[in-house]
Enzyme design. Structure first.
Site, PDB file in Angstrom:
ATOM      1  N   PRO A  10     -47.818 -78.125   4.866  1.00 60.00           N
ATOM      2  CA  PRO A  10     -48.742 -77.014   4.705  1.00 60.00           C
ATOM      3  C   PRO A  10     -48.136 -75.651   5.026  1.00 60.00           C
ATOM      4  O   PRO A  10     -47.296 -75.516   5.906  1.00 60.00           O
ATOM      5  CB  PRO A  10     -49.876 -77.338   5.676  1.00 60.00           C
ATOM      6  N   ASN A  11     -48.587 -74.692   4.245  1.00 62.90           N
ATOM      7  CA  ASN A  11     -48.258 -73.271   4.375  1.00 62.90           C
ATOM      8  C   ASN A  11     -46.852 -72.915   3.926  1.00 62.90           C
ATOM      9  O   ASN A  11     -46.509 -71.734   3.877  1.00 62.90           O
ATOM     10  CB  ASN A  11     -48.516 -72.767   5.804  1.00 62.90           C
ATOM     11  N   ARG A  18     -45.313 -65.296   4.710  1.00 66.64           N
ATOM     12  CA  ARG A  18     -45.964 -65.606   5.988  1.00 66.64           C
ATOM     13  C   ARG A  18     -44.957 -65.508   7.120  1.00 66.64           C
ATOM     14  O   ARG A  18     -43.936 -66.184   7.106  1.00 66.64           O
ATOM     15  CB  ARG A  18     -46.537 -67.027   5.917  1.00 66.64           C
ATOM     16  N   TYR A  23     -39.835 -67.114   9.691  1.00 67.99           N
ATOM     17  CA  TYR A  23     -39.412 -68.015   8.620  1.00 67.99           C
ATOM     18  C   TYR A  23     -38.483 -67.374   7.594  1.00 67.99           C
ATOM     19  O   TYR A  23     -37.990 -68.068   6.707  1.00 67.99           O
ATOM     20  CB  TYR A  23     -40.646 -68.583   7.904  1.00 67.99           C
ATOM     21  N   ASN A  74     -39.886 -81.498   5.486  1.00 66.46           N
ATOM     22  CA  ASN A  74     -40.357 -80.481   6.427  1.00 66.46           C
ATOM     23  C   ASN A  74     -41.867 -80.633   6.468  1.00 66.46           C
ATOM     24  O   ASN A  74     -42.578 -80.094   5.627  1.00 66.46           O
ATOM     25  CB  ASN A  74     -39.974 -79.072   5.971  1.00 66.46           C
ATOM     26  N   ALA A  77     -46.846 -78.145   9.953  1.00 67.61           N
ATOM     27  CA  ALA A  77     -47.799 -78.426  11.032  1.00 67.61           C
ATOM     28  C   ALA A  77     -48.138 -79.909  11.155  1.00 67.61           C
ATOM     29  O   ALA A  77     -48.511 -80.369  12.236  1.00 67.61           O
ATOM     30  CB  ALA A  77     -49.073 -77.615  10.832  1.00 67.61           C
ATOM     31  N   GLU A  98     -35.494 -84.896   8.884  1.00 64.59           N
ATOM     32  CA  GLU A  98     -36.559 -83.933   9.176  1.00 64.59           C
ATOM     33  C   GLU A  98     -35.941 -82.539   9.299  1.00 64.59           C
ATOM     34  O   GLU A  98     -34.913 -82.365   9.960  1.00 64.59           O
ATOM     35  CB  GLU A  98     -37.223 -84.342  10.492  1.00 64.59           C
ATOM     36  N   HIS A 100     -36.793 -78.269   9.970  1.00 66.10           N
ATOM     37  CA  HIS A 100     -37.689 -77.176  10.360  1.00 66.10           C
ATOM     38  C   HIS A 100     -36.911 -75.874  10.240  1.00 66.10           C
ATOM     39  O   HIS A 100     -35.767 -75.782  10.711  1.00 66.10           O
ATOM     40  CB  HIS A 100     -38.202 -77.352  11.786  1.00 66.10           C
ATOM     41  N   ARG A 107     -40.586 -72.316  20.513  1.00 67.34           N
ATOM     42  CA  ARG A 107     -41.928 -71.862  20.168  1.00 67.34           C
ATOM     43  C   ARG A 107     -42.962 -72.497  21.090  1.00 67.34           C
ATOM     44  O   ARG A 107     -42.624 -73.033  22.133  1.00 67.34           O
ATOM     45  CB  ARG A 107     -42.180 -72.161  18.688  1.00 67.34           C
TER      46      ARG A 107
END
Length: 147
Positions: A10-11, A18, A23, A74, A77, A98, A100, A107
Site C-alpha cells: 500500500p501507498n 508521498r 522515500y 516490499n 505497511a 524483502e 524497504h 523510524r
C-alpha cells in the site's frame, strides 16, 4: 529465462509524491524500469505489481507458486500487520527477498517488527529504490546457484 515477481504494498503507488524526504522523488515506474533492466542483465524477466489491497498481494503470491523463480516484496505497511501475507509466502518455496526503501529501524517502533522477515531469505532496508536493484541481483544469484 526465469521470472521474478516484484510485489509492492500500500501507498507505493504514491512513490515520488508521498513524503519524498523519506522515500525519495523517484516513482514506482522508475523502480519498475530499474528492476527490469537489472533482471534482463542476468537473463531474467520481471512481473511487477502494486496494490493497496492485501488480498491482491496474496493472490499474486499464490500465482507466483506456478511460474516464479523468486519474489522480491516490499509489503509496505502490511509488513507490520499481515500474518496472511506471511502465510502465503510460507506456501511459496523459492527464495523471497524483502525490501524497504527507508531504514525502518530508524523510524517508529512499530515499524521495527516484520512478519515477512520470518519467511524472507534476505532483507534490504534503507537503501532507497536501489534496494530493489540489489534484491534483483541477489535473486538472480539465488536462482542460478546449484541446489
Amino acid at each position: 529465462m526465469s521470472l521474478i515477481y516484484v510485489l509492492n504494498g500500500p501507498n507505493l503507488n504514491l512513490l515520488g509524491k508521498r513524503q519524498p524526504h523519506i522515500y525519495g522523488r523517484e516513482t514506482l515506474a522508475d523502480v519498475e524500469v530499474n528492476c527490469r533492466l537489472v533482471a534482463l542483465k542476468f537473463g531474467h524477466d520481471v512481473r511487477f505489481h502494486q496494490s493497496n489491497r492485501e488480498y491482491e498481494i496474496i493472490d499474486w503470491i499464490h500465482e507466483a507458486r506456478e511460474d516464479a523463480a523468486g519474489i522480491v516484496i516490499n509489503p509496505a505497511a502490511f509488513t507490520h500487520t499481515s500474518v496472511a501475507i506471511l502465510d502465503a509466502l510460507n506456501a511459496f518455496e523459492p527464495p523471497v527477498i524483502e525490501v524497504h526503501i527507508s531504514n525502518v529501524h530508524k523510524r517508529e517502533t512499530f515499524r521495527h517488527h516484520s512478519f515477512v522477515s520470518h519467511r524472507a531469505d534476505g532483507v534490504i532496508a534503507g537503501l532507497g529504490i536501489e534496494g530493489y536493484q540489489l534484491a534483483i541481483r541477489r535473486m538472480a544469484s539465488l536462482i542460478t546457484l546449484p541446489t
